[in-house]
Design a protein around this motif. Structure first.
Motif, mmCIF file in Angstrom:
data_model
loop_
_atom_site.group_PDB
_atom_site.id
_atom_site.type_symbol
_atom_site.label_atom_id
_atom_site.label_comp_id
_atom_site.label_asym_id
_atom_site.label_seq_id
_atom_site.Cartn_x
_atom_site.Cartn_y
_atom_site.Cartn_z
ATOM 1 N N LEU A 238 22.860 -50.424 7.457
ATOM 2 C CA LEU A 238 22.688 -49.411 8.490
ATOM 3 C C LEU A 238 22.386 -48.050 7.864
ATOM 4 O O LEU A 238 23.126 -47.568 7.008
ATOM 5 C CB LEU A 238 23.961 -49.309 9.343
ATOM 6 C CG LEU A 238 23.992 -48.194 10.400
ATOM 7 C CD1 LEU A 238 22.894 -48.398 11.439
ATOM 8 C CD2 LEU A 238 25.367 -48.123 11.065
ATOM 9 N N ILE A 239 21.289 -47.421 8.311
ATOM 10 C CA ILE A 239 20.932 -46.057 7.929
ATOM 11 C C ILE A 239 21.194 -45.155 9.124
ATOM 12 O O ILE A 239 20.695 -45.406 10.224
ATOM 13 C CB ILE A 239 19.437 -45.944 7.538
ATOM 14 C CG1 ILE A 239 19.064 -46.985 6.491
ATOM 15 C CG2 ILE A 239 19.132 -44.530 7.061
ATOM 16 C CD1 ILE A 239 19.786 -46.839 5.177
ATOM 17 N N SER A 240 21.987 -44.111 8.923
ATOM 18 C CA SER A 240 22.322 -43.185 10.001
ATOM 19 C C SER A 240 21.599 -41.856 9.781
ATOM 20 O O SER A 240 21.706 -41.248 8.713
ATOM 21 C CB SER A 240 23.828 -42.948 10.055
ATOM 22 O OG SER A 240 24.165 -42.065 11.107
ATOM 23 N N ILE A 241 20.871 -41.407 10.809
ATOM 24 C CA ILE A 241 20.060 -40.195 10.730
ATOM 25 C C ILE A 241 20.673 -39.119 11.617
ATOM 26 O O ILE A 241 20.799 -39.299 12.831
ATOM 27 C CB ILE A 241 18.614 -40.468 11.184
ATOM 28 C CG1 ILE A 241 17.988 -41.572 10.325
ATOM 29 C CG2 ILE A 241 17.774 -39.193 11.140
ATOM 30 C CD1 ILE A 241 16.704 -42.137 10.902
ATOM 31 N N ALA A 242 21.079 -38.001 11.019
ATOM 32 C CA ALA A 242 21.547 -36.847 11.790
ATOM 33 C C ALA A 242 20.349 -35.933 12.016
ATOM 34 O O ALA A 242 19.850 -35.303 11.079
ATOM 35 C CB ALA A 242 22.650 -36.105 11.034
ATOM 36 N N PRO B 188 26.564 -32.544 9.802
ATOM 37 C CA PRO B 188 27.837 -33.238 10.058
ATOM 38 C C PRO B 188 28.366 -33.914 8.798
ATOM 39 O O PRO B 188 27.636 -34.119 7.818
ATOM 40 C CB PRO B 188 27.464 -34.265 11.127
ATOM 41 C CG PRO B 188 25.994 -34.482 10.956
ATOM 42 C CD PRO B 188 25.438 -33.167 10.514
ATOM 43 N N THR B 189 29.623 -34.276 8.840
ATOM 44 C CA THR B 189 30.270 -34.917 7.701
ATOM 45 C C THR B 189 29.888 -36.396 7.642
ATOM 46 O O THR B 189 30.047 -37.121 8.628
ATOM 47 C CB THR B 189 31.791 -34.785 7.805
ATOM 48 O OG1 THR B 189 32.133 -33.401 7.874
ATOM 49 C CG2 THR B 189 32.475 -35.427 6.606
ATOM 50 N N PRO B 190 29.388 -36.856 6.495
ATOM 51 C CA PRO B 190 29.014 -38.272 6.372
ATOM 52 C C PRO B 190 30.220 -39.146 6.065
ATOM 53 O O PRO B 190 31.282 -38.644 5.666
ATOM 54 C CB PRO B 190 28.052 -38.254 5.184
ATOM 55 C CG PRO B 190 28.565 -37.139 4.321
ATOM 56 C CD PRO B 190 29.076 -36.082 5.283
ATOM 57 N N VAL C 196 20.816 -39.800 6.426
ATOM 58 C CA VAL C 196 19.685 -38.887 6.245
ATOM 59 C C VAL C 196 19.955 -37.629 7.059
ATOM 60 O O VAL C 196 20.188 -37.707 8.273
ATOM 61 C CB VAL C 196 18.353 -39.505 6.713
ATOM 62 C CG1 VAL C 196 17.190 -38.569 6.370
ATOM 63 C CG2 VAL C 196 18.134 -40.887 6.114
ATOM 64 N N LEU C 197 19.929 -36.478 6.397
ATOM 65 C CA LEU C 197 20.026 -35.198 7.098
ATOM 66 C C LEU C 197 18.609 -34.779 7.474
ATOM 67 O O LEU C 197 17.793 -34.472 6.600
ATOM 68 C CB LEU C 197 20.688 -34.150 6.202
ATOM 69 C CG LEU C 197 20.900 -32.768 6.828
ATOM 70 C CD1 LEU C 197 21.758 -32.853 8.087
ATOM 71 C CD2 LEU C 197 21.522 -31.807 5.814
ATOM 72 N N HIS C 198 18.306 -34.766 8.780
ATOM 73 C CA HIS C 198 16.925 -34.577 9.238
ATOM 74 C C HIS C 198 16.899 -33.605 10.417
ATOM 75 O O HIS C 198 16.386 -33.914 11.490
ATOM 76 C CB HIS C 198 16.332 -35.929 9.636
ATOM 77 C CG HIS C 198 14.841 -35.940 9.773
ATOM 78 N ND1 HIS C 198 14.192 -35.607 10.943
ATOM 79 C CD2 HIS C 198 13.869 -36.245 8.884
ATOM 80 C CE1 HIS C 198 12.888 -35.721 10.777
ATOM 81 N NE2 HIS C 198 12.666 -36.103 9.531
ATOM 82 N N ASP D 169 26.763 -42.152 11.936
ATOM 83 C CA ASP D 169 27.515 -43.339 12.326
ATOM 84 C C ASP D 169 28.561 -43.614 11.243
ATOM 85 O O ASP D 169 28.231 -43.678 10.059
ATOM 86 C CB ASP D 169 26.555 -44.530 12.453
ATOM 87 C CG ASP D 169 27.222 -45.750 13.069
ATOM 88 O OD1 ASP D 169 28.263 -46.187 12.537
ATOM 89 O OD2 ASP D 169 26.679 -46.270 14.046
ATOM 90 N N PRO D 170 29.821 -43.764 11.606
ATOM 91 C CA PRO D 170 30.868 -43.980 10.590
ATOM 92 C C PRO D 170 30.682 -45.261 9.792
ATOM 93 O O PRO D 170 31.244 -45.403 8.702
ATOM 94 C CB PRO D 170 32.155 -44.018 11.417
ATOM 95 C CG PRO D 170 31.716 -44.325 12.812
ATOM 96 C CD PRO D 170 30.373 -43.710 12.975
ATOM 97 N N GLY D 171 29.883 -46.209 10.301
ATOM 98 C CA GLY D 171 29.657 -47.447 9.576
ATOM 99 C C GLY D 171 28.395 -47.443 8.734
ATOM 100 O O GLY D 171 27.986 -48.497 8.225
#
Length: 274
Positions: free
Chosen positions: A3-7, A61-63, A47-49, A40-42
Motif C-alpha cells: 500500500l502506497i499512501s499519498i497525502a 501529516p505524520t507518517p 508520498v507527500l504531494h 493511511d496508518p497501514g
C-alpha cells in the motif's frame, strides 16, 4: 498487498498529475494506492504531494513509524531559494531580464487567500487588459515578461517580494527557444527538450520536441541537496552547463497516458518499499 499512501492536501489526487498515472501502473503490479489529507496508518510507503510552493507542519501529516516518505524533506521550492540568475535593483547586469513570481506556477496553487498582504498579486479576473502590464501593476496572465534591462522593470515589482527578477539567458536553436526537462522517481528518470517560438515554450508555440538520455551531473547533485525523491526540473543549457529555471515536486502531465517512459518511471517506487 503493498500500500502506497499519498497525502495530497485534499480528498483525492486529481488525475492531471504525473503521480496519478504512476499509481495506475503500480496497480497493474499489485501495488495499491490511497490519497487524501493524511496518510493511511497501514501504508508501506508514503508520498507527500501537496501542490504548494511552501509547506508548513500542518501541510505535512505524520507518517506511520518507520515508513519512507517520498519528498518528505521538500518543504520550499521558491525560485528565490535556488535561482542562480536573480538580480537586485542595483545589479550591474546590462542585458535583458525576465520577471517571475517567486511562487511556483505563477502562484496559482496557493491563491490570494493563502498569501500575506505584502505578497498579494492582483487576480486575473480584475485585470485591465487594455493597459500594459507595467502600468496595470501585475504580470500578464500565466506569462513571465521579458524587458530590455533592469531599468525597464517597474518599481512595484521590486517592492513586492512575490516577484523576482532574473537575467534572461534563454537556450536557442536557430530561431527557436529551447526548454529542457528532467522527470525522476528515485533513480529512474527520463528527459526531453522542447523547441518553440516563444521563450515560454508551451503547446501553443511548440514546434517540435525530442527525448534526451543524458542528465547533467549538476542536476543530480541538486536533486540530492534539495531532498527530492520525485519531481521535475526545468532547465536550459549554456556553454555546456545547466541553468535551472524551475523545481516541481507535484508535476502535471498532459501527454500520452500509455507512454512507456511513465512505465519506466513508475519502477522507481520499488526503491522506497520496505
Amino acid at each position: 498487498m503493498t500500500l502506497i499512501s499519498i497525502a495530497c492536501g485534499q480528498q483525492a489526487l486529481p488525475n492531471f498529475y504525473v503521480l496519478h498515472h504512476l499509481t495506475k501502473r503500480w496497480e497493474a503490479r499489485g501495488i495499491v494506492s490511497t490519497s487524501g489529507p493524511v496518510y493511511d496508518p497501514g501504508a508501506d510507503a508514503c508520498v507527500l504531494h501537496v501542490d504548494k510552493t511552501r509547506l508548513n507542519d500542518a501541510d505535512a501529516p505524520t507518517p506511520p513509524a518507520g515508513r519512507a516518505v517520498i519528498n518528505g524533506a521538500v518543504r520550499d521550492i521558491s525560485k528565490s531559494l535556488y535561482s542562480t540568475l536573480r538580480l537586485s535593483r542595483d545589479g550591474d547586469w546590462d542585458g535583458p531580464v525576465i520577471v517571475k513570481t517567486d511562487l511556483n506556477h505563477f502562484g496559482l496553487p496557493e491563491g490570494l487567500a493563502c498569501l500575506p498582504p505584502e505578497h498579494h498579486m492582483p487576480s486575473p479576473r480584475v485585470r485591465l487588459t487594455a493597459r500594459p502590464w507595467q502600468l496595470a501593476g501585475q504580470l500578464p496572465d500565466r506569462h513571465y515578461p521579458v524587458v530590455p534591462s533592469i531599468r525597464d522593470v517597474p518599481g512595484w515589482v521590486w517592492r513586492n517580494p512575490a516577484y523576482i527578477v532574473e537575467r534572461f539567458m534563454p537556450e536557442r536553436d536557430g530561431d527557436l527557444y529551447c526548454i529542457r526537462g528532467w522527470m525522476f522517481l528515485g533513480s529512474f528518470s527520463y528527459g526531453w527538450r522542447l523547441l518553440g517560438t516563444d521563450h515560454m515554450v508551451k503547446a501553443g508555440n511548440l514546434v517540435r520536441h525530442e527525448f534526451i538520455d543524458d542528465v547533467p551531473d549538476e542536476l543530480i547533485d541538486l536533486k540530492q541537496r534539495a531532498g527530492f525523491d520525485f519531481g521535475k526540473f526545468d532547465y536550459v543549457m549554456h556553454e555546456g552547463k545547466p541553468i535551472v529555471l524551475d523545481l516541481n515536486k507535484t508535476p502535471a502531465y498532459a501527454g500520452d497516458p500509455d507512454s512507456p517512459r511513465l512505465t519506466h518511471l513508475s519502477r522507481g517506487i520499488e526503491e522506497f518499499l520496505p
